[in-house]
Design a protein around this motif. Structure first.
Motif, PDB file in Angstrom:
ATOM      1  N   GLU A 174       0.809  -1.217   0.000  1.00 13.55           N
ATOM      2  CA  GLU A 174       0.000   0.000   0.000  1.00 13.55           C
ATOM      3  C   GLU A 174       0.845   1.272   0.000  1.00 13.55           C
ATOM      4  OE1 GLU A 174      -3.306   0.107  -0.260  1.00 13.55           O
ATOM      5  OE2 GLU A 174      -3.634  -2.053  -0.122  1.00 13.55           O
ATOM      6  N   SER A 175       2.162   1.150   0.002  1.00 16.24           N
ATOM      7  CA  SER A 175       3.021   2.329   0.046  1.00 16.24           C
ATOM      8  C   SER A 175       3.057   3.045  -1.302  1.00 16.24           C
ATOM      9  CB  SER A 175       4.438   1.937   0.488  1.00 16.24           C
ATOM     10  OG  SER A 175       5.032   1.096  -0.480  1.00 16.24           O
ATOM     11  N   ARG A 176       3.702   4.189  -1.310  1.00 17.91           N
ATOM     12  CA  ARG A 176       3.665   5.071  -2.478  1.00 17.91           C
ATOM     13  C   ARG A 176       4.587   4.660  -3.619  1.00 17.91           C
ATOM     14  NH1 ARG A 176       4.214   7.937   1.964  1.00 17.91           N
ATOM     15  NH2 ARG A 176       6.339   8.512   1.478  1.00 17.91           N
ATOM     16  N   THR A 177       5.709   4.010  -3.328  1.00 15.07           N
ATOM     17  CA  THR A 177       6.685   3.709  -4.372  1.00 15.07           C
ATOM     18  C   THR A 177       7.186   2.264  -4.264  1.00 15.07           C
ATOM     19  OG1 THR A 177       8.589   4.389  -3.041  1.00 15.07           O
ATOM     20  CG2 THR A 177       7.517   6.112  -4.367  1.00 15.07           C
ATOM     21  N   GLN A 178       7.817   1.808  -5.337  1.00 16.72           N
ATOM     22  CA  GLN A 178       8.424   0.474  -5.324  1.00 16.72           C
ATOM     23  C   GLN A 178       9.519   0.413  -4.251  1.00 16.72           C
ATOM     24  OE1 GLN A 178       6.724  -1.528  -6.703  1.00 16.72           O
ATOM     25  NE2 GLN A 178       6.409  -1.264  -8.876  1.00 16.72           N
ATOM     26  N   ARG A 179      10.291   1.493  -4.126  1.00 16.08           N
ATOM     27  CA  ARG A 179      11.375   1.514  -3.146  1.00 16.08           C
ATOM     28  C   ARG A 179      10.842   1.297  -1.734  1.00 16.08           C
ATOM     29  NH1 ARG A 179      13.083   5.101   0.190  1.00 16.08           N
ATOM     30  NH2 ARG A 179      11.899   6.819  -0.714  1.00 16.08           N
ATOM     31  N   LEU A 180       9.749   1.962  -1.396  1.00 18.57           N
ATOM     32  CA  LEU A 180       9.154   1.775  -0.069  1.00 18.57           C
ATOM     33  C   LEU A 180       8.615   0.356   0.097  1.00 18.57           C
ATOM     34  CD1 LEU A 180       7.318   5.183   0.468  1.00 18.57           C
ATOM     35  CD2 LEU A 180       9.291   4.306   1.733  1.00 18.57           C
ATOM     36  N   PHE A 181       8.028  -0.175  -0.970  1.00 21.31           N
ATOM     37  CA  PHE A 181       7.531  -1.550  -0.931  1.00 21.31           C
ATOM     38  C   PHE A 181       8.694  -2.490  -0.629  1.00 21.31           C
ATOM     39  CE2 PHE A 181       4.767  -4.759  -3.566  1.00 21.31           C
ATOM     40  CZ  PHE A 181       4.582  -5.537  -2.434  1.00 21.31           C
ATOM     41  N   ILE A 182       9.809  -2.314  -1.317  1.00 22.07           N
ATOM     42  CA  ILE A 182      10.979  -3.172  -1.107  1.00 22.07           C
ATOM     43  C   ILE A 182      11.497  -3.038   0.321  1.00 22.07           C
ATOM     44  CG2 ILE A 182      13.381  -3.547  -1.812  1.00 22.07           C
ATOM     45  CD1 ILE A 182      12.413  -2.701  -4.690  1.00 22.07           C
ATOM     46  N   THR A 201       8.483   3.818  -9.629  1.00 18.96           N
ATOM     47  CA  THR A 201       7.356   4.663 -10.006  1.00 18.96           C
ATOM     48  C   THR A 201       6.388   4.823  -8.849  1.00 18.96           C
ATOM     49  OG1 THR A 201       6.188   2.736 -10.844  1.00 18.96           O
ATOM     50  CG2 THR A 201       7.494   3.985 -12.424  1.00 18.96           C
ATOM     51  N   PRO A 202       5.648   5.915  -8.851  1.00 21.91           N
ATOM     52  CA  PRO A 202       4.602   6.063  -7.834  1.00 21.91           C
ATOM     53  C   PRO A 202       3.602   4.922  -7.948  1.00 21.91           C
ATOM     54  CG  PRO A 202       4.975   8.129  -8.971  1.00 21.91           C
ATOM     55  CD  PRO A 202       5.749   7.071  -9.722  1.00 21.91           C
ATOM     56  N   ARG A 203       3.053   4.523  -6.832  1.00 29.41           N
ATOM     57  CA  ARG A 203       2.132   3.394  -6.816  1.00 29.41           C
ATOM     58  C   ARG A 203       0.736   3.846  -6.418  1.00 29.41           C
ATOM     59  NH1 ARG A 203       2.519  -0.799  -3.924  1.00 29.41           N
ATOM     60  NH2 ARG A 203       2.250  -2.247  -5.609  1.00 29.41           N
ATOM     61  N   VAL A 204       0.312   4.993  -6.901  1.00 28.62           N
ATOM     62  CA  VAL A 204      -1.019   5.485  -6.572  1.00 28.62           C
ATOM     63  C   VAL A 204      -2.029   4.575  -7.257  1.00 28.62           C
ATOM     64  CG1 VAL A 204      -2.614   7.407  -6.752  1.00 28.62           C
ATOM     65  CG2 VAL A 204      -0.197   7.835  -6.310  1.00 28.62           C
ATOM     66  N   ARG A 205      -2.972   4.098  -6.493  1.00 30.09           N
ATOM     67  CA  ARG A 205      -3.974   3.171  -7.019  1.00 30.09           C
ATOM     68  C   ARG A 205      -5.199   3.925  -7.481  1.00 30.09           C
ATOM     69  NH1 ARG A 205      -4.751  -0.988  -2.488  1.00 30.09           N
ATOM     70  NH2 ARG A 205      -6.496  -1.447  -3.798  1.00 30.09           N
ATOM     71  N   GLU A 206      -5.737   3.484  -8.602  1.00 32.53           N
ATOM     72  CA  GLU A 206      -6.926   4.117  -9.143  1.00 32.53           C
ATOM     73  C   GLU A 206      -8.196   3.404  -8.723  1.00 32.53           C
ATOM     74  OE1 GLU A 206      -6.405   4.391 -13.344  1.00 32.53           O
ATOM     75  OE2 GLU A 206      -4.523   5.465 -13.146  1.00 32.53           O
ATOM     76  N   ASP A 207      -8.111   2.114  -8.480  1.00 37.11           N
ATOM     77  CA  ASP A 207      -9.295   1.351  -8.092  1.00 37.11           C
ATOM     78  C   ASP A 207      -9.690   1.707  -6.667  1.00 37.11           C
ATOM     79  OD1 ASP A 207      -9.189   0.077 -10.502  1.00 37.11           O
ATOM     80  OD2 ASP A 207      -8.176  -1.701  -9.724  1.00 37.11           O
ATOM     81  N   ILE A 208     -10.967   1.799  -6.433  1.00 36.63           N
ATOM     82  CA  ILE A 208     -11.479   2.029  -5.088  1.00 36.63           C
ATOM     83  C   ILE A 208     -12.155   0.732  -4.655  1.00 36.63           C
ATOM     84  CG2 ILE A 208     -13.105   3.325  -3.670  1.00 36.63           C
ATOM     85  CD1 ILE A 208     -12.750   5.649  -5.684  1.00 36.63           C
ATOM     86  N   LEU A 209     -11.648   0.146  -3.588  1.00 36.47           N
ATOM     87  CA  LEU A 209     -12.224  -1.085  -3.080  1.00 36.47           C
ATOM     88  C   LEU A 209     -13.145  -0.759  -1.922  1.00 36.47           C
ATOM     89  CD1 LEU A 209      -9.068  -3.356  -3.177  1.00 36.47           C
ATOM     90  CD2 LEU A 209     -10.916  -3.214  -4.835  1.00 36.47           C
TER      91      LEU A 209
END
Length: 145
Positions: A58-66, A124-132
């Motif tokens: 759920e984080s903003r970037t791939q780097r934060l995810f890693i 890249t930014p990981r902003v999600r477009e889908d709303i769950l």
């Protein structure tokens, strides 16, 4: 790799969830249940694996995810170390140890493979477009706008 839209779809998270359930079942009875320090620590470490995968997703970037995946792997190591303590104290027997050790090792390997894959991608930014939307039945549904 197919696009993953929710952390619940990640095999690493699913395996970590299984690990949490196994740890809670193991620590709920006998002498292990009465060793509050070790019981609480191994439970927290197992939950940390699962939580860090979700938080990273759920984080903003791939780097934060890693980074979060690295924490999840570290928590897998912590659980494995605590399993040795439980074995040495006689809280678990060798077959229980082996099964849980394998589960933590599998989870750690899955996380590592996911980290390797993400490292190959642009940060890249990981902003999600889908709303769950939350459904009280426990199912998630996608909002159509």
């Amino acid at each position: 790799m197919a696009t993953v839209k929710r952390f619940e779809e990640l095999v690493a998270w699913q395996t970590a969830r299984h690990l949490v359930n196994e740890i809670y079942a193991l620590t709920g009875d006998g002498a292990f249940a009465r060793d509050f320090g070790l019981r609480d620590q191994i439970q927290r470490a197992a939950v940390s694996v699962m939580s860090n995968i979700a938080e990273g997703f759920e984080s903003r970037t791939q780097r934060l995810f890693i980074e979060h995946l690295g924490r999840a792997r570290a928590s897998c190591g912590e659980v494995r170390s605590q399993l040795y303590v439980a074995l040495d104290l006689g809280y678990i027997d060798p077959p229980q140890f082996d099964a849980l050790y394998e589960c933590t090792d599998k989870t750690s390997r899955l996380i590592y493979r996911l980290m390797t894959y993400l490292t190959s991608l642009d940060d890249t930014p990981r902003v999600r477009e889908d709303i769950l939307l939350y459904d009280p039945s426990g199912r998630l549904s996608q909002e159509t706008a």
